[in-house]
Design a protein around this motif. Structure first.
Motif, PDB file in Angstrom:
ATOM      1  N   SER A 125      46.327  42.905  17.159  1.00  0.00           N
ATOM      2  CA  SER A 125      46.130  44.850  16.643  1.00  0.00           C
ATOM      3  C   SER A 125      47.805  45.043  16.725  1.00  0.00           C
ATOM      4  O   SER A 125      48.082  45.523  15.347  1.00  0.00           O
ATOM      5  N   MET A 126      47.918  44.887  17.449  1.00  0.00           N
ATOM      6  CA  MET A 126      49.499  45.143  17.295  1.00  0.00           C
ATOM      7  C   MET A 126      50.394  44.929  16.769  1.00  0.00           C
ATOM      8  O   MET A 126      51.137  45.401  15.635  1.00  0.00           O
ATOM      9  N   LYS A 127      50.340  43.223  16.009  1.00  0.00           N
ATOM     10  CA  LYS A 127      51.162  42.613  15.229  1.00  0.00           C
ATOM     11  C   LYS A 127      50.684  42.570  14.106  1.00  0.00           C
ATOM     12  O   LYS A 127      51.550  42.967  12.788  1.00  0.00           O
ATOM     13  N   ASN A 128      49.631  43.057  13.577  1.00  0.00           N
ATOM     14  CA  ASN A 128      48.877  43.547  12.605  1.00  0.00           C
ATOM     15  C   ASN A 128      49.223  44.502  12.119  1.00  0.00           C
ATOM     16  O   ASN A 128      50.182  44.931  10.914  1.00  0.00           O
ATOM     17  N   ILE A 129      50.269  45.908  12.748  1.00  0.00           N
ATOM     18  CA  ILE A 129      50.045  47.013  11.916  1.00  0.00           C
ATOM     19  C   ILE A 129      51.876  47.021  12.502  1.00  0.00           C
ATOM     20  O   ILE A 129      52.606  47.781  11.257  1.00  0.00           O
ATOM     21  N   LEU A 130      52.364  46.294  13.575  1.00  0.00           N
ATOM     22  CA  LEU A 130      54.046  45.811  12.694  1.00  0.00           C
ATOM     23  C   LEU A 130      54.549  45.440  11.622  1.00  0.00           C
ATOM     24  O   LEU A 130      55.242  45.788  10.971  1.00  0.00           O
ATOM     25  N   GLN A 131      53.893  43.856  10.897  1.00  0.00           N
ATOM     26  CA  GLN A 131      53.834  43.259  10.206  1.00  0.00           C
ATOM     27  C   GLN A 131      53.585  44.419   8.639  1.00  0.00           C
ATOM     28  O   GLN A 131      54.342  44.242   7.270  1.00  0.00           O
ATOM     29  N   GLU A 132      53.113  45.559   9.007  1.00  0.00           N
ATOM     30  CA  GLU A 132      53.231  46.365   8.199  1.00  0.00           C
ATOM     31  C   GLU A 132      54.472  47.028   7.575  1.00  0.00           C
ATOM     32  O   GLU A 132      54.600  48.011   6.901  1.00  0.00           O
ATOM     33  N   MET A 133      55.289  47.420   8.565  1.00  0.00           N
ATOM     34  CA  MET A 133      57.213  48.075   8.843  1.00  0.00           C
ATOM     35  C   MET A 133      58.055  46.945   8.887  1.00  0.00           C
ATOM     36  O   MET A 133      58.605  45.739   8.187  1.00  0.00           O
ATOM     37  N   LYS A 134      58.962  47.204   8.293  1.00  0.00           N
ATOM     38  CA  LYS A 134      60.212  46.791   6.993  1.00  0.00           C
ATOM     39  C   LYS A 134      61.403  46.263   8.340  1.00  0.00           C
ATOM     40  O   LYS A 134      61.665  47.141   9.246  1.00  0.00           O
ATOM     41  N   ASP A 135      61.536  45.328   8.537  1.00  0.00           N
ATOM     42  CA  ASP A 135      62.696  44.576   9.108  1.00  0.00           C
ATOM     43  C   ASP A 135      62.260  44.258  10.385  1.00  0.00           C
ATOM     44  O   ASP A 135      62.810  45.324  11.066  1.00  0.00           O
ATOM     45  N   ILE A 136      61.231  44.074  10.921  1.00  0.00           N
ATOM     46  CA  ILE A 136      61.164  43.880  11.775  1.00  0.00           C
ATOM     47  C   ILE A 136      60.749  42.691  12.769  1.00  0.00           C
ATOM     48  O   ILE A 136      60.651  41.865  11.947  1.00  0.00           O
ATOM     49  N   THR A 137      61.852  42.406  13.583  1.00  0.00           N
ATOM     50  CA  THR A 137      61.408  41.005  14.600  1.00  0.00           C
ATOM     51  C   THR A 137      61.027  41.044  15.956  1.00  0.00           C
ATOM     52  O   THR A 137      61.416  41.587  16.740  1.00  0.00           O
ATOM     53  N   ILE A 138      59.740  40.700  15.836  1.00  0.00           N
ATOM     54  CA  ILE A 138      58.854  40.225  16.856  1.00  0.00           C
ATOM     55  C   ILE A 138      59.468  38.982  17.727  1.00  0.00           C
ATOM     56  O   ILE A 138      60.114  37.473  17.665  1.00  0.00           O
ATOM     57  N   VAL A 139      59.902  39.427  19.038  1.00  0.00           N
ATOM     58  CA  VAL A 139      60.447  38.230  19.963  1.00  0.00           C
ATOM     59  C   VAL A 139      59.539  37.825  20.900  1.00  0.00           C
ATOM     60  O   VAL A 139      58.526  38.443  21.278  1.00  0.00           O
ATOM     61  N   LEU A 182      61.209  36.249  28.345  1.00  0.00           N
ATOM     62  CA  LEU A 182      60.940  37.876  27.429  1.00  0.00           C
ATOM     63  C   LEU A 182      62.298  38.635  27.451  1.00  0.00           C
ATOM     64  O   LEU A 182      62.430  38.901  27.052  1.00  0.00           O
ATOM     65  N   ALA A 183      62.679  38.966  28.287  1.00  0.00           N
ATOM     66  CA  ALA A 183      64.293  39.510  29.075  1.00  0.00           C
ATOM     67  C   ALA A 183      64.942  39.307  28.338  1.00  0.00           C
ATOM     68  O   ALA A 183      65.876  39.858  27.753  1.00  0.00           O
ATOM     69  N   GLU A 184      64.513  37.411  28.974  1.00  0.00           N
ATOM     70  CA  GLU A 184      66.049  36.941  28.441  1.00  0.00           C
ATOM     71  C   GLU A 184      66.320  37.364  26.329  1.00  0.00           C
ATOM     72  O   GLU A 184      67.118  37.762  26.036  1.00  0.00           O
ATOM     73  N   ASN A 185      65.033  36.670  25.940  1.00  0.00           N
ATOM     74  CA  ASN A 185      65.330  36.967  24.521  1.00  0.00           C
ATOM     75  C   ASN A 185      65.654  38.008  24.123  1.00  0.00           C
ATOM     76  O   ASN A 185      65.908  37.843  22.996  1.00  0.00           O
ATOM     77  N   ILE A 186      64.931  39.141  24.716  1.00  0.00           N
ATOM     78  CA  ILE A 186      65.350  40.501  23.355  1.00  0.00           C
ATOM     79  C   ILE A 186      66.273  40.911  24.325  1.00  0.00           C
ATOM     80  O   ILE A 186      67.165  42.019  23.533  1.00  0.00           O
ATOM     81  N   LEU A 187      66.965  40.485  25.047  1.00  0.00           N
ATOM     82  CA  LEU A 187      68.219  40.827  25.560  1.00  0.00           C
ATOM     83  C   LEU A 187      69.444  39.865  24.437  1.00  0.00           C
ATOM     84  O   LEU A 187      70.957  40.507  24.430  1.00  0.00           O
ATOM     85  N   GLY A 188      68.873  39.289  23.681  1.00  0.00           N
ATOM     86  CA  GLY A 188      70.133  38.652  23.239  1.00  0.00           C
ATOM     87  C   GLY A 188      69.624  37.000  22.615  1.00  0.00           C
ATOM     88  O   GLY A 188      70.624  36.331  22.600  1.00  0.00           O
ATOM     89  N   GLY A 189      69.095  36.368  23.279  1.00  0.00           N
ATOM     90  CA  GLY A 189      68.131  34.908  23.020  1.00  0.00           C
ATOM     91  C   GLY A 189      67.498  34.874  21.541  1.00  0.00           C
ATOM     92  O   GLY A 189      68.024  35.794  21.084  1.00  0.00           O
ATOM     93  N   GLU A 190      67.793  33.460  21.239  1.00  0.00           N
ATOM     94  CA  GLU A 190      67.374  33.348  20.188  1.00  0.00           C
ATOM     95  C   GLU A 190      65.640  33.101  19.250  1.00  0.00           C
ATOM     96  O   GLU A 190      65.016  32.579  18.483  1.00  0.00           O
ATOM     97  N   SER A 191      64.714  33.726  20.413  1.00  0.00           N
ATOM     98  CA  SER A 191      63.567  32.519  20.190  1.00  0.00           C
ATOM     99  C   SER A 191      62.602  34.120  19.259  1.00  0.00           C
ATOM    100  O   SER A 191      62.570  34.792  19.910  1.00  0.00           O
ATOM    101  N   TYR A 192      62.324  34.136  18.136  1.00  0.00           N
ATOM    102  CA  TYR A 192      61.732  34.939  17.462  1.00  0.00           C
ATOM    103  C   TYR A 192      60.293  34.985  16.624  1.00  0.00           C
ATOM    104  O   TYR A 192      60.502  33.453  16.744  1.00  0.00           O
ATOM    105  N   GLU A 193      59.664  34.833  16.650  1.00  0.00           N
ATOM    106  CA  GLU A 193      58.284  35.172  16.082  1.00  0.00           C
ATOM    107  C   GLU A 193      58.605  34.942  14.398  1.00  0.00           C
ATOM    108  O   GLU A 193      59.581  36.496  14.146  1.00  0.00           O
TER     109      GLU A 193
END
Length: 393
Positions: A346-360, A381-392
């Motif tokens: 449900s959250m991702k469905n709303i986020l997909q309607e926004m511009k230039d959002i990167t989901i980690v 998750l913490a490592e990735n959002i602080l600088g990792g490269e694992s994105y959806e």
């Protein structure tokens, strides 16, 4: 009335409302609100905007004290919202020879609020038009959708004052001692935030003017370090992150999701993140959460599943972000669900309607209570959002 010095022959005649608790019926204002109105005395006297009905008497006392036995020649209407325009009818009746200055849209909308015969009284101005008062000259610049379609700002040439309608306003009375940025940011994203493109257009016009003072319709008169305030508006209206940091926005029903969010905060801080803000969307001020979402460059959403969707406070929060054109952010998601987790989808469905959002990655799924495997996932998750490269994708 406290002395609010503006300039020679330019007077503050506004008033504070210290009793109000909700502005526009939705924004908590623990320090009240100021409603600003201004008087310029010259060969021709002009009032710039009236005031909210709750403080009418104070406003009239201030006006009459500064005006004395003189009359008003013009009323400039920058914005027709009732907290600034309520007393147009009263002033028009009190000063029958007073002319009303506005743009074409002003006079299209004005009959919605007032039954005033404008046959001989309206002065229609357009972009760049001037009005000479004697020593003072007003120049008008249109600012449509900042944040109503009829809004305009007024520049006074001799004193180099910009009267900005709702622009550069903030919550709180004039005698409130607090940081401007915080309550101006909350005010901006609550009131004006949807209209970044329009604010950018206005800032381009402001850049062509020699401005020494900014007089908004809410909040303090800005006299020093004006570039600071203009820079903040440029950042906010271009939807850029203002600060490096992480907002954890949590919507928890029984506390288990909140416990996970608190653990994640600890993990982020242990990994060196200096600014981690945790907000409880169920119990804390939603407008503050929206403000922080725009302030920081990273956000983590933690929410319980609810009715095959997401817990209502999180849905409300994300919808508020979407309505305000939230964009250009890294976002991670944690969901909780006892038998059929549905919050993340449900959250991702709303986020997909926004511009230039990167989901980690990874999306963390908790089944009722946090387990060791969830903690390990949150470490990644913490490592990735602080600088990792694992994105959806």
């Amino acid at each position: 009335m406290r002395d609010v010095t503006i300039a020679d022959s330019v007077y503050y005649i506004g008033a504070d409302d210290k009793e109000i608790r909700l502005f526009e019926g939705q924004y908590n204002v623990p320090n009240g609100m100021s409603y600003n109105s201004y008087l310029i005395k010259d060969k021709k006297n002009v009032v710039l905007d009236t005031i909210d009905r709750k403080v009418t008497n104070t406003w009239l006392e201030n006006l009459e004290r500064e005006l004395g036995e003189e009359t008003i020649d013009y009323l400039v209407v920058s914005h027709l919202e009732p907290d600034h325009a309520y007393n147009i009818g009263l002033l028009a009746k009190k000063y029958p020879n007073m002319k009303i200055v506005g743009n074409a849209m002003t006079f299209t909308m004005l009959p919605n609020f007032f039954n005033i015969d404008l046959t001989e009284r309206k002065v229609i101005v357009k972009e760049g038009d001037t009005l000479n008062l004697g020593k003072h000259t007003l120049q008008f610049f249109m600012a449509p959708m900042v944040h109503w379609p009829e809004v305009m700002v007024t520049y006074e040439h001799s004193e180099k004052i910009l009267f900005t309608a709702d622009g550069f306003g903030k919550f709180g009375t004039l005698d409130t001692k607090e940081d401007w940025d915080c309550e101006a940011r909350r005010y901006y994203f609550g009131i004006v935030g949807k209209y970044g493109i329009q604010v950018q257009a206005l800032l381009k016009k402001v850049a062509t003017l020699d401005v020494k003072m900014i007089c908004p319709l809410h909040g303090p008169i800005l006299k020093e370090n004006l570039q600071h305030y203009i820079q903040k508006y440029d950042i906010w209206s271009s939807y850029k992150p203002e600060d490096d940091g992480v907002l954890i926005a949590c919507a928890s029903i029984y506390g288990n999701t909140l416990e996970a969010a608190q653990k994640l905060k600890e993990i982020l801080e242990e990994k060196g993140e200096k600014k981690v803000v945790l907000t409880d969307l169920v119990r804390e001020d939603m407008a503050e959460a929206v403000e922080d979402a725009f302030r920081y460059n990273k956000i983590i959403l933690a929410a319980s599943s609810y009715n095959a969707g997401v817990f209502v406070p999180m849905q409300q929060f994300l919808n508020k972000l979407k309505e305000r054109n939230y964009q250009n952010r890294k976002i991670a998601v944690i969901e909780n669900g006892s038998w059929s987790p549905s919050a993340a989808k449900s959250m991702k469905n709303i986020l997909q309607e926004m511009k230039d959002i990167t989901i980690v990655n990874p999306t963390v799924t908790i089944k009722s209570t946090m387990k060791q495997e969830n903690i390990e996932q949150m470490e990644i998750l913490a490592e990735n959002i602080l600088g990792g490269e694992s994105y959806e994708i």
